[in-house]
Scaffold this active site. Structure first.
Site, PDB file in Angstrom:
ATOM      1  N   GLN A  78      22.615  22.522 -21.402  1.00 11.66           N
ATOM      2  CA  GLN A  78      23.069  22.262 -20.038  1.00 11.66           C
ATOM      3  C   GLN A  78      21.983  21.478 -19.294  1.00 11.66           C
ATOM      4  O   GLN A  78      21.221  22.039 -18.514  1.00 11.66           O
ATOM      5  CB  GLN A  78      23.332  23.610 -19.344  1.00 11.66           C
ATOM      6  N   PHE A  79      21.912  20.172 -19.549  1.00  8.59           N
ATOM      7  CA  PHE A  79      20.860  19.369 -18.929  1.00  8.59           C
ATOM      8  C   PHE A  79      20.944  19.378 -17.407  1.00  8.59           C
ATOM      9  O   PHE A  79      19.939  19.169 -16.720  1.00  8.59           O
ATOM     10  CB  PHE A  79      20.865  17.933 -19.475  1.00  8.59           C
ATOM     11  N   THR A  80      22.110  19.670 -16.844  1.00  7.53           N
ATOM     12  CA  THR A  80      22.256  19.663 -15.387  1.00  7.53           C
ATOM     13  C   THR A  80      21.457  20.774 -14.705  1.00  7.53           C
ATOM     14  O   THR A  80      21.245  20.722 -13.489  1.00  7.53           O
ATOM     15  CB  THR A  80      23.739  19.736 -14.967  1.00  7.53           C
TER      16      THR A  80
END
Length: 150
Positions: A78-80
């Protein structure tokens, strides 16, 4: 590294209409990897995840860890989670690690967690458009940042 741990009664990850991973009771973990994250961050988080006591004991007190509770885990990249919202309304992803750093570290995190658990850990697919479903139990949701060890 940043993680969001959600205690679930069930969770699944679907990619292109096919279920990639599915669990009953356990954790759905969203994992964000930053540009300066490393093996030390990973090892600290694995130990924290496995030892975290957020499952009820026989007295209804959160006193059992994931292994004591017989739970399973799914880890979704989940790079966000690494978003910077300091300026304006459009998030910046500059703090997120590039693929050549984040993919190997994500894979090692999942492998280390599987080893610590003594059983396989479910995963998503790095970079894929995933549909994540869960039933948050409690709800219990905990955020942990390896750079801010509180």
């Amino acid at each position: 590294m940043k993680i969001v741990i959600q205690r679930v009664s069930r969770a699944s990850v679907t990619i292109d209409g096919k279920i990639k991973s599915s669990i009953g009771k356990g954790y759905l973990i969203l994992l964000g990897i930053g540009v300066d994250d490393n093996e030390e961050d990973m090892n600290w988080l694995v130990k924290k995840v496995v030892g975290l006591r957020v499952f009820d004991d026989e007295n209804g007190v959160m006193n059992r860890n994931i292994q004591d509770a017989g739970g399973d885990i799914i880890v979704v990249s989940q790079f966000t989670l690494m978003a910077s919202t300091k300026k304006g309304n459009r998030p910046s992803w500059i703090k997120a690690a590039p693929h050549d750093i984040s993919i190997p570290l994500y894979n090692r995190f999942c492998e280390a967690l599987s080893t610590a658990m003594g059983k396989p850990v479910g995963t998503g697919e790095f970079g894929a458009d995933m549909k994540v479903e869960l039933v948050n139990d409690g709800p219990v949701t905990i955020c942990i940042d390896s750079k801010n060890k509180e």
